[in-house]
Design a protein around this motif. Structure first.
Motif: not given
Length: 54
Positions: A11-19
């Motif tokens: 589980q990670i933040e969506k923004e981290l994954r997207d970046s």
């Protein structure tokens, strides 16, 4: 499918994954490849180096 391969769910933040996905794409690589590379480097640095002496 290779019997030695498994999935890893995190589980990670969506923004981290997207970046991360965007940077990988810009570098012409993929997320899985870079995560595997990071994991190997981390293991070599912090222990269990013998896992890669095959």
């Amino acid at each position: 499918m290779d019997n030695n391969k498994v999935n890893l769910t995190i589980q990670i933040e969506k923004e981290l994954r997207d970046s991360f996905k965007n940077v990988c794409k810009a570098q012409d690589t993929d997320v899985s490849k870079e995560i595997r590379s990071f994991m190997r480097q981390y293991i070599k640095k912090h222990g269990q180096q013998d896992l890669f002496k095959k």
